[in-house]
Design a protein around this motif. Structure first.
Motif, PDB file in Angstrom:
ATOM      1  N   VAL A 121       1.066  -1.084   0.104  1.00  0.00           N
ATOM      2  CA  VAL A 121       0.005   0.016   0.059  1.00  0.00           C
ATOM      3  C   VAL A 121       0.837   1.249   0.183  1.00  0.00           C
ATOM      4  N   ARG A 122       1.047   1.724  -1.125  1.00  0.00           N
ATOM      5  CA  ARG A 122       1.978   2.773  -1.312  1.00  0.00           C
ATOM      6  C   ARG A 122       1.926   4.222  -0.834  1.00  0.00           C
ATOM      7  N   SER A 123       0.474   4.615  -0.944  1.00  0.00           N
ATOM      8  CA  SER A 123      -0.342   5.805  -0.804  1.00  0.00           C
ATOM      9  C   SER A 123      -0.440   6.056   0.710  1.00  0.00           C
ATOM     10  N   ALA A 124       0.223   7.034   1.150  1.00  0.00           N
ATOM     11  CA  ALA A 124       0.221   7.629   2.429  1.00  0.00           C
ATOM     12  C   ALA A 124      -1.257   7.858   2.935  1.00  0.00           C
ATOM     13  N   ALA A 125      -1.848   8.507   2.175  1.00  0.00           N
ATOM     14  CA  ALA A 125      -3.279   8.873   2.523  1.00  0.00           C
ATOM     15  C   ALA A 125      -4.441   7.550   2.556  1.00  0.00           C
ATOM     16  N   VAL A 126      -3.951   6.666   1.844  1.00  0.00           N
ATOM     17  CA  VAL A 126      -4.725   5.490   1.935  1.00  0.00           C
ATOM     18  C   VAL A 126      -4.377   4.677   3.238  1.00  0.00           C
ATOM     19  N   ARG A 127      -3.058   4.520   3.527  1.00  0.00           N
ATOM     20  CA  ARG A 127      -2.671   3.923   4.677  1.00  0.00           C
ATOM     21  C   ARG A 127      -3.366   4.553   6.007  1.00  0.00           C
ATOM     22  N   ARG A 128      -3.249   5.866   5.997  1.00  0.00           N
ATOM     23  CA  ARG A 128      -3.892   6.724   7.077  1.00  0.00           C
ATOM     24  C   ARG A 128      -5.249   6.444   7.248  1.00  0.00           C
ATOM     25  N   ALA A 129      -5.740   6.388   6.101  1.00  0.00           N
ATOM     26  CA  ALA A 129      -7.355   6.244   6.259  1.00  0.00           C
ATOM     27  C   ALA A 129      -7.594   4.728   6.744  1.00  0.00           C
ATOM     28  N   ARG A 130      -6.971   3.887   6.257  1.00  0.00           N
ATOM     29  CA  ARG A 130      -7.035   2.258   6.904  1.00  0.00           C
ATOM     30  C   ARG A 130      -6.540   2.331   8.342  1.00  0.00           C
ATOM     31  N   VAL A 131      -5.471   3.063   8.720  1.00  0.00           N
ATOM     32  CA  VAL A 131      -5.292   3.096   9.999  1.00  0.00           C
ATOM     33  C   VAL A 131      -6.273   3.400  11.004  1.00  0.00           C
ATOM     34  N   LEU A 132      -6.600   4.710  10.878  1.00  0.00           N
ATOM     35  CA  LEU A 132      -7.812   5.153  11.382  1.00  0.00           C
ATOM     36  C   LEU A 132      -9.311   4.294  11.591  1.00  0.00           C
ATOM     37  N   GLU A 133      -9.247   3.641  10.703  1.00  0.00           N
ATOM     38  CA  GLU A 133     -10.426   2.630  10.361  1.00  0.00           C
ATOM     39  C   GLU A 133     -10.196   1.542  11.329  1.00  0.00           C
ATOM     40  N   LEU A 134      -8.805   0.921  11.350  1.00  0.00           N
ATOM     41  CA  LEU A 134      -8.616  -0.111  12.093  1.00  0.00           C
ATOM     42  C   LEU A 134      -8.620   0.315  13.615  1.00  0.00           C
ATOM     43  N   LEU A 135      -8.037   1.299  14.138  1.00  0.00           N
ATOM     44  CA  LEU A 135      -7.947   1.708  15.468  1.00  0.00           C
ATOM     45  C   LEU A 135      -9.316   1.890  15.997  1.00  0.00           C
ATOM     46  N   GLU A 136     -10.281   2.551  14.986  1.00  0.00           N
ATOM     47  CA  GLU A 136     -11.642   2.594  15.511  1.00  0.00           C
ATOM     48  C   GLU A 136     -12.177   1.105  15.592  1.00  0.00           C
ATOM     49  N   ARG A 137     -11.933   0.260  14.545  1.00  0.00           N
ATOM     50  CA  ARG A 137     -12.507  -1.070  14.677  1.00  0.00           C
ATOM     51  C   ARG A 137     -12.160  -1.972  15.957  1.00  0.00           C
ATOM     52  N   VAL A 138     -11.050  -1.666  16.381  1.00  0.00           N
ATOM     53  CA  VAL A 138     -10.377  -2.624  17.707  1.00  0.00           C
ATOM     54  C   VAL A 138     -11.112  -1.615  19.099  1.00  0.00           C
ATOM     55  N   GLY A 139     -11.870  -0.465  18.736  1.00  0.00           N
ATOM     56  CA  GLY A 139     -12.457  -0.102  20.052  1.00  0.00           C
ATOM     57  C   GLY A 139     -11.761   1.135  20.724  1.00  0.00           C
ATOM     58  N   LEU A 140     -10.666   1.830  20.010  1.00  0.00           N
ATOM     59  CA  LEU A 140      -9.930   2.944  20.529  1.00  0.00           C
ATOM     60  C   LEU A 140     -10.423   4.167  20.406  1.00  0.00           C
ATOM     61  N   ASP A 141     -11.050   5.077  21.331  1.00  0.00           N
ATOM     62  CA  ASP A 141     -11.677   6.240  21.109  1.00  0.00           C
ATOM     63  C   ASP A 141     -10.615   7.158  20.463  1.00  0.00           C
ATOM     64  N   ASP A 142     -11.114   8.140  19.837  1.00  0.00           N
ATOM     65  CA  ASP A 142     -10.414   9.269  19.294  1.00  0.00           C
ATOM     66  C   ASP A 142      -9.280   8.574  18.429  1.00  0.00           C
ATOM     67  N   PRO A 143      -9.534   7.862  17.355  1.00  0.00           N
ATOM     68  CA  PRO A 143      -8.355   7.292  16.532  1.00  0.00           C
ATOM     69  C   PRO A 143      -7.149   8.242  16.184  1.00  0.00           C
ATOM     70  N   ALA A 144      -7.883   9.521  15.736  1.00  0.00           N
ATOM     71  CA  ALA A 144      -6.616  10.406  15.079  1.00  0.00           C
ATOM     72  C   ALA A 144      -5.791  10.695  16.472  1.00  0.00           C
ATOM     73  N   LEU A 145      -6.378  10.799  17.319  1.00  0.00           N
ATOM     74  CA  LEU A 145      -5.318  11.290  18.561  1.00  0.00           C
ATOM     75  C   LEU A 145      -4.431  10.111  19.052  1.00  0.00           C
ATOM     76  N   ARG A 146      -5.127   8.808  19.109  1.00  0.00           N
ATOM     77  CA  ARG A 146      -4.339   7.506  19.262  1.00  0.00           C
ATOM     78  C   ARG A 146      -3.144   7.292  18.375  1.00  0.00           C
ATOM     79  N   ALA A 147      -3.436   7.690  17.096  1.00  0.00           N
ATOM     80  CA  ALA A 147      -2.517   7.368  15.852  1.00  0.00           C
ATOM     81  C   ALA A 147      -1.301   8.368  16.093  1.00  0.00           C
ATOM     82  N   ARG A 148      -1.391   9.445  16.917  1.00  0.00           N
ATOM     83  CA  ARG A 148      -0.414  10.286  16.868  1.00  0.00           C
ATOM     84  C   ARG A 148       0.443   9.960  18.181  1.00  0.00           C
ATOM     85  N   GLN A 149      -0.209   9.322  19.174  1.00  0.00           N
ATOM     86  CA  GLN A 149       0.670   8.958  20.358  1.00  0.00           C
ATOM     87  C   GLN A 149       1.589   7.802  20.399  1.00  0.00           C
ATOM     88  N   TYR A 150       2.454   7.807  21.206  1.00  0.00           N
ATOM     89  CA  TYR A 150       3.315   6.687  21.348  1.00  0.00           C
ATOM     90  C   TYR A 150       2.902   5.816  22.460  1.00  0.00           C
TER      91      TYR A 150
END
Length: 550
Positions: A121-150
């Motif tokens: 998956v070469r597109s950074a935008a596609v990867r980011r959208a899928r990451v947010l979808e996955l984080l939401e899918r596994v029940g993490l609140d505020d996926p955009a925030l969690r994606a930026r966290q360590y």
């Protein structure tokens, strides 16, 4: 057709004496949408078997025989390059330890997206959208925030959800879950296992669940495969294995599993040593009296209120009994234990330690020599036997260290006392000159208990002292603690998130949530008639209860 079909798997490792085979002809299969539990204690070969399936054996490990078929394709002997195309795309791995499995210096979103990048998956935008979808899918609140966290900014349960998101990113047919909840509280454990179940139902994913906990296997698996010393000793439908185990090892695992041993908690708790009520009433029966304990910690950031970890906590512990503090991570139970042992000083409240003649001593404000004398009366056994023992010392030096610190006895007398203590905790004398790294986890925890007993304390505080151990080892340690309490009249303050273990060993319980005691009473009352909704939630989350009750 099976999603996974393993026949005659043999695995060996390099050793000083040459190759040593550790998995001996294992057969296991997983059908479409099926959950199969691979069960056994440490050293049984279950994790080695799981990792061998996808070429993730540690250095020195080698598959020596057998076949591994994935979706009907024999992948035995494939190179690492070919297996990399399988890992993630066809098989997802959820490892045991989210702390060591996540890179501490990379944001969560980058790490989840990496598996997508590696698989084209070469597109950074596609990867980011899928990451947010996955984080939401596994029940993490505020996926955009969690994606930026360590990773260090997330709880243990959140980190484990991140690993699950990574494992399902490419919608694999099979998930290998290697002890995915062993380090988690029971309520978090239930949510993680529920999540895996939901994914299985919705995506049709098959699951190979690697666990030492038969309670988890009872709740979640359709079939169970029992491993002992690298061999399958029994396998079949879960209901049959649990109701009519054929092998003596399986029967021992069932007997040692706390949740299965106490069933649905309606049975009476095991009889433990209690002092005669009349004798106790003739003197002050309490050894520990905690009243209104408060502990706050500063929070970085201008104008931020301090975090109150312990908020007006009170409890009493009778002499010669076990009082348990239970609750999830963050409930304040370990901080409370550190206040009682005076490794932390309370901001408010009293802690009274009652002497053998019945006198009260407020230890909350002790310093200097008074605090040093307190150490003779209260000793602490930590959770992790792998980090609580000095690897540079021999077992004899570790056990005798408190005697040396308090200048008690001659060197010969200290050595004799160390040998006596090792015998008391049922360890052979030939371990005295060994180092901790030469011992198993159960042996190390016995050494830690022996060290705690060296200066004959009145009180032993056990902070999650059996949570890092397999159920069989755990059962032996609990038996040891019970016998020591009977022989020596010890008083225990037992810190745990495991309600099944608490049920077995404690006489009284305080249930903690967010720094406060929400319910307290006798173990029997708490477990049979819980009054608080949080207590009922904790009890409902104990694995294995539904299977046994049925």
């Amino acid at each position: 057709m099976s999603v996974l079909d393993v026949q005659g798997l043999r695995v060996s490792y390099d050793s000083r004496a040459g190759r040593r085979e550790v998995v001996h002809g294992v057969d296991v299969s997983v059908g479409e949408g099926e959950v199969v539990a691979l069960v056994g204690e440490s050293g049984s070969g279950k994790s080695t078997t799981a990792h061998a399936l996808i070429g993730l054996l540690p250095e020195g490990g080698r598959v020596d025989g057998g076949s591994i078929a994935l979706g009907g394709v024999d992948i035995t002997g494939w190179s690492q390059q070919r297996l990399r195309a399988v890992r993630g795309a066809q098989v997802g791995l959820v490892p045991q330890d989210p702390v060591s499995s996540l890179d501490p210096v990379r944001p969560i979103g980058v790490q989840v997206g990496e598996v997508l990048r590696l698989h084209g998956v070469r597109s950074a935008a596609v990867r980011r959208a899928r990451v947010l979808e996955l984080l939401e899918r596994v029940g993490l609140d505020d996926p955009a925030l969690r994606a930026r966290q360590y990773p260090h900014e997330l709880s243990g349960g959140m980190r484990q959800r991140v690993l699950i998101a990574t494992a399902i990113a490419l919608r694999p047919r099979l998930i290998i879950a290697d002890e995915p909840t062993s380090a988690l509280d029971v309520t978090v454990q239930r949510r993680i296992l529920d999540l895996i179940d939901d994914l299985r139902r919705e995506e049709g994913t098959s699951v190979l669940l690697v666990t030492h906990d038969l309670g988890v296997a009872a709740d979640r698996a359709q079939r169970i495969v029992v491993l002992n010393q690298g061999r399958v000793v029994e396998q079949g439908p879960s209901a049959g294995i649990l109701s009519s185990p054929a092998d003596v090892y399986t029967r021992q695992l069932l007997a040692d599993a706390p949740a299965l041993a106490v069933g649905d908690f309606r049975r009476p708790a095991p009889a433990l040593f209690l002092r005669d009520a009349a004798a106790a009433a003739a003197e002050n029966p309490y050894v520990i009296v905690a009243d209104g304990l408060v502990k706050e910690f500063a929070v970085h950031g201008r104008g931020r209120e301090p975090f109150r970890a312990v908020d007006d906590v009170s409890f009493r512990v009778r002499r010669g009994t076990t009082h348990a503090l239970v609750g999830e991570s963050g409930s304040g139970k370990t901080t409370t234990a550190r206040l009682v042992t005076r490794f932390l000083q309370p901001d408010a409240g009293r802690i009274e330690l009652v002497g053998s003649s019945g006198e009260l001593a407020d230890i909350a404000g002790l310093r200097g020599e008074g605090l040093r004398r307190l150490r003779r009366r209260i000793q602490l056994v930590y959770q992790n036997p792998f980090s609580s023992l000095d690897p540079r010392q021999s077992v004899a030096q570790i056990v005798a260290e408190p005697l040396h610190n308090f200048r008690e006895g001659t060197r010969a007398e200290r050595s004799a006392r160390a040998a006596e203590l090792l015998d008391r905790v049922a360890l052979p004398a030939d371990l005295l000159e060994r180092s901790p790294r030469e011992l198993s986890g159960g042996q190390r925890q016995r050494v830690a208990i022996a060290r705690a007993l060296a200066i004959r304390p009145d009180v032993v505080v056990l902070d999650e002292a059996v949570s890092a151990l397999d159920v069989t080892v755990q059962a032996r340690i609990l038996e040891l603690l019970e016998s020591l309490q009977q022989e020596l009249g010890l008083t225990y303050l037992f810190i745990s998130h495991d309600l099944a273990v608490v049920r077995r060993i404690s006489h009284t319980v305080s249930v903690m949530r967010r720094g406060r005691v929400v319910e307290a009473g006798s173990t029997e009352d708490i477990f049979t008639s819980p009054a608080h909704e949080y207590t009922r939630e904790l009890l409902a989350a104990v694995p294995g209860r539904s299977e046994v009750a049925a």
